[in-house]
Motif scaffolding. Structure first.
Motif, short mmCIF file in Angstrom:
data_model
loop_
_atom_site.label_atom_id
_atom_site.label_comp_id
_atom_site.label_asym_id
_atom_site.label_seq_id
_atom_site.Cartn_x
_atom_site.Cartn_y
_atom_site.Cartn_z
N UNK A 64 -6.95 -5.85 10.20
CA UNK A 64 -5.82 -5.07 9.68
C UNK A 64 -6.29 -3.65 9.39
N UNK A 65 -5.44 -2.71 9.74
CA UNK A 65 -5.75 -1.30 9.56
C UNK A 65 -4.63 -0.62 8.78
N UNK A 66 -4.96 0.48 8.13
CA UNK A 66 -3.97 1.24 7.40
C UNK A 66 -3.96 2.69 7.84
N UNK A 67 -2.77 3.28 7.88
CA UNK A 67 -2.60 4.69 8.20
C UNK A 67 -1.81 5.32 7.05
N UNK A 100 -3.17 -5.61 13.38
CA UNK A 100 -2.05 -5.23 12.51
C UNK A 100 -2.31 -3.84 11.96
N UNK A 101 -1.30 -3.00 12.00
CA UNK A 101 -1.41 -1.63 11.48
C UNK A 101 -0.33 -1.46 10.41
N UNK A 102 -0.77 -1.13 9.19
CA UNK A 102 0.14 -0.93 8.07
C UNK A 102 0.24 0.56 7.78
N UNK A 103 1.44 1.03 7.51
CA UNK A 103 1.65 2.46 7.29
C UNK A 103 2.07 2.74 5.85
N UNK A 104 1.45 3.80 5.30
CA UNK A 104 1.71 4.21 3.92
C UNK A 104 1.97 5.72 3.90
N UNK A 105 2.72 6.16 2.90
CA UNK A 105 3.03 7.58 2.81
C UNK A 105 2.26 8.31 1.73
#
Length: 122
Positions: A12-15, A38-43
């Protein structure tokens, strides 16, 4: 008969990025470099720190600035404790190095190729 290697990545990765188009481009690069991951996006970094516990296997976090700062944020410590990698784009690496994490740093403008190269270094 030989067993075949899985064709998908279970990591799992986060951007983290405040610009949706840039964030989507970066997420696509993750998916190209690590098919099936899986790529999770955050602001923002606060939301990322809050939701990091849900990403038990977070392998790499990509933070695309400017405007995102790690000051008074537990995120670098938590990433270091997990052994997760960190890629910074237009962020100050000195803010995180004091927490025991050595990020890969790239500058804007970046391309999919330069980002993919950075991801492979982590």
């Amino acid at each position: 008969m030989t067993a075949e290697k899985p064709t998908t990545d279970t990591r799992q990765f986060g951007v983290v990025c405040q610009e949706p188009v840039v964030q989507l481009d970066a997420a696509q690069t993750f998916r190209e470099v690590f098919p099936g991951a899986a790529v999770h996006m955050f602001h923002d970094l606060s939301a990322t720190a809050t939701e990091l516990d849900a990403l038990a296997s977070c392998t790499v976090l990509l933070v695309i600035g400017p405007g995102l700062h790690f000051t008074d944020n537990s995120l670098p410590r938590r990433l270091a404790a997990r052994g997760a990698g960190l890629v910074l784009v237009d962020c100050d690496s000195a803010e995180v190095e004091g927490f025991g994490i050595k990020p890969v740093v790239i500058q804007q403008p970046f391309t999919s190729e330069t980002l993919a190269e950075a991801l492979r270094k982590v």
